[in-house]
Design an enzyme around this catalytic site. Structure first.
Site, PDB file in Angstrom:
ATOM      1  N   SER A  29       0.848  -1.189   0.000  1.00  0.00           N
ATOM      2  CA  SER A  29       0.000   0.000   0.000  1.00  0.00           C
ATOM      3  C   SER A  29       0.885   1.241   0.000  1.00  0.00           C
ATOM      4  CB  SER A  29      -0.884  -0.009   1.255  1.00  0.00           C
ATOM      5  OG  SER A  29      -1.371   1.282   1.495  1.00  0.00           O
TER       6      SER A  29
ATOM      7  N   ASP B 123     -22.648   1.017   3.945  1.00  0.00           N
ATOM      8  CA  ASP B 123     -21.360   1.461   3.407  1.00  0.00           C
ATOM      9  C   ASP B 123     -21.018   0.703   2.132  1.00  0.00           C
ATOM     10  OD1 ASP B 123     -21.459   2.757   5.790  1.00  0.00           O
ATOM     11  OD2 ASP B 123     -19.791   1.688   6.718  1.00  0.00           O
TER      12      ASP B 123
HETATM   13  C1  GLA Z   1     -21.018   2.331  10.130  1.00  0.00           C
HETATM   14  C2  GLA Z   1     -21.531   0.977   9.615  1.00  0.00           C
HETATM   15  C3  GLA Z   1     -22.818   1.146   8.805  1.00  0.00           C
HETATM   16  C4  GLA Z   1     -23.849   1.970   9.594  1.00  0.00           C
HETATM   17  C5  GLA Z   1     -23.222   3.253  10.169  1.00  0.00           C
HETATM   18  C6  GLA Z   1     -24.162   3.974  11.100  1.00  0.00           C
HETATM   19  O1  GLA Z   1     -20.623   3.126   9.066  1.00  0.00           O
HETATM   20  O2  GLA Z   1     -20.564   0.351   8.818  1.00  0.00           O
HETATM   21  O3  GLA Z   1     -23.333  -0.100   8.442  1.00  0.00           O
HETATM   22  O4  GLA Z   1     -24.445   1.201  10.592  1.00  0.00           O
HETATM   23  O5  GLA Z   1     -22.034   2.974  10.876  1.00  0.00           O
HETATM   24  O6  GLA Z   1     -25.270   4.448  10.408  1.00  0.00           O
END
Ligand code: GLA
Length: 386
Positions: A69, A173
Site C-alpha cells: 500500500s 457502506d
Molecule cells: C457504520 C456501519 C454502517 C452503519 C453506520 C451507522 O458506518 O458500517 O453499516 O451502521 O455505521 O449508520
C-alpha cells in the site's frame, strides 16, 4: 490521482512480467441522513464520494499473494495456503477477508500482486474499509472471472466485515461504495435492498465534511454494543408485535409497545431508530421538492437524536455541529457514520465556506484542543475499473 505514477510504483516494487496491470477504483461514502438504521432494516441516504481507493493488480501464475500500500509501510508476502488473519488491526486483513469469502463460495484466485493507494482520510468514518473491500472484491471478480454481480459483491463484502474483521455492520457502506452515482444520493431500503437514485442538487450550497480527527479507539466494540441493544429492543417488542425489525415499526406502534422494553437505554436506542427512519423519508421528499432548508433541519434533528438517544456523538462531534449551527449560511450539520469520532457533514452556502472553515476550526480547537480538517468532495460514482 496520477495513475501513470502509481503504475511506475507498482513496477518498481514488483518488477516487470508479461501480465497486464489492471486498475480499479472504489469511492468512500458520506451518509446524508439515516444513521444506525441500516442494521435495523430501515432507510439510509448515503452518497459515494470523489475520493477513494485505487487498486493495481496483476496475476503472477505462482502460489504467492503480495500486498502493498502507498499509505502504509511494508509488503505482505503470503502463500495461497496460509491466508489467516494478520494481527488484529493490519489493513491487509480487509483483502484477506474478501479472499476468504470468495473461497467460502468455492472461488479460488491464483497468485497475484496488489498495490493499493487511497485518498480517503483513514479512521474518519468515511468508509475507507468498505472502499478497500469493494475494490478488492470487484477486482478479483473481474480478474478471475468469478461471475458475481454487484449485489452479490456488496453482500460478500459485508460478510467479510462480520466474519473476518468482527464488526457487525449494516449494509449501507458497502452498498453506497458499490452503487453510488455522480450527483445522486442513494435512498436505500436496507430490509429488501430496493433503492432509488435521488438527484442531489445543491445549487449555491456546498457539501462540507469536517474531520474531528478524534481517534475512534473502541468504536468497534461500542458499535457492536448498539447493534445488540437494538436486537434486545426487537426481542422485547416482538412479545406483542409480529414485525421483526425496528425499521418497520411506526411511531404509533412503538408508543403502544414501548413499555415492553425494560432497559431505559434500550428504549432510547429504539426511539432514535424509529424517528430517524421518518427523517430519511422526509429528507427524500425535501430533496425532490428542492427544499434544502428542510433537509438541513432534519439533519440537525438527526444529530440531536444521535447525541441524546443513541449516545454516539461525544464532545468532539457535538462541538463541530454546535459551531456550525451558529453560522449564517449553514442549512444543516450532523455527525455522519458510526460516530464516537469521525466526521460531520454540513450543507453550507458557497459564500459562507471560508467563514465556516475559520470559525468552526477555531471554536473546535478552543473547546477540544484538536485540529479539524475540512473537505469539499464531489459526489461520485461507485466501484469501477479504470
Ligand atoms: C457504520 C456501519 C454502517 C452503519 C453506520 C451507522 O458506518 O458500517 O453499516 O451502521 O455505521 O449508520
Amino acid at each position: 490521482m496520477d495513475i501513470g505514477f502509481l503504475k511506475e510504483n507498482f513496477l518498481s516494487r514488483f518488477g516487470e512480467n508479461s501480465e497486464q496491470v489492471a486498475v480499479f477504483f472504489a469511492p468512500g461514502r458520506v451518509n446524508i441522513i439515516g444513521e444506525h438504521t441500516d442494521y435495523n432494516g430501515g432507510y439510509v441516504l448515503p452518497c459515494a464520494l470523489s475520493f477513494g481507493t485505487y487498486l493495481l493488480i496483476r496475476k503472477t501464475g505462482d502460489d504467492q499473494l503480495r500486498f502493498a500500500s502507498e499509505n502504509f509501510e511494508g509488503t505482505w508476502n503470503l502463500r495461497l495456503n496460509a491466508l489467516g488473519k494478520q494481527g488484529k488491526t493490519a489493513w491487509v486483513n480487509y483483502p484477506l477477508g474478501i479472499i476468504d469469502q470468495f473461497r467460502k463460495r468455492g472461488m479460488n484466485p491464483d497468485g497475484f500482486e496488489m498495490l493499493y493507494s487511497g485518498d480517503i482520510p483513514p479512521e474518519a468514518g468515511l468508509s475507507s474499509s468498505a472502499s478497500i473491500e469493494l475494490v478488492t472484491a470487484f477486482a478479483l471478480n473481474a480478474l478471475f472471472h468469478f461471475g458475481m454481480d454487484r449485489m452479490e459483491l456488496i453482500q460478500l463484502s459485508q460478510q467479510c466485515e462480520h466474519e473476518f474483521i468482527g464488526v457487525k455492520c449494516g449494509i449501507m457502506d458497502q452498498f453506497a461504495v458499490a452503487m453510488g452515482r455522480k450527483e445522486h444520493a442513494i435512498y436505500l431500503n436496507c430490509k429488501n435492498l430496493d433503492y432509488e437514485e435521488i438527484p442531489f442538487k445543491l445549487g449555491e450550497y456546498k457539501l462540507v465534511i469536517v474531520n474531528s480527527n478524534k481517534p475512534r479507539g473502541l468504536s468497534a466494540s461500542a458499535y457492536n454494543e448498539r447493534v445488540m441493544e437494538c436486537q434486545e429492543a426487537v426481542v422485547n417488542i416482538n412479545k406483542s408485535l409480529t414485525t421483526k425489525d425496528l425499521g418497520e415499526i411506526t411511531l404509533e406502534e412503538f408508543r403502544m409497545v414501548e413499555h415492553l422494553i425494560s432497559h431505559p437505554d434500550v428504549k432510547k436506542r429504539a426511539y432514535h431508530v424509529i424517528n430517524e427512519n421518518y427523517r430519511v423519508k422526509q429528507s427524500v421528499h425535501a430533496l425532490k421538492a428542492h427544499d434544502l432548508k428542510l433537509l438541513g433541519k432534519l439533519m440537525n434533528a438527526s444529530h440531536n437524536s444521535l447525541r441524546d438517544y443513541y449516545e454516539v456523538t461525544g464532545p468532539e462531534l457535538d462541538a463541530l455541529a454546535e459551531a456550525a449551527w451558529e453560522i449564517d449560511g449553514v442549512l444543516g450539520a450532523r455527525m455522519t457514520g458510526a460516530g464516537f469520532g469521525g466526521c460531520t457533514v454540513n450543507i453550507v452556502h458557497r459564500n459562507a465556506v471560508e467563514e465556516f472553515r475559520k470559525r468552526v476550526g477555531e471554536q473546535y480547537h478552543k473547546k477540544t484542543g484538536l485540529h479539524a480538517d475540512f473537505y469539499l468532495p464531489e459526489i461520485g460514482d461507485g466501484v469501477r475499473s479504470l
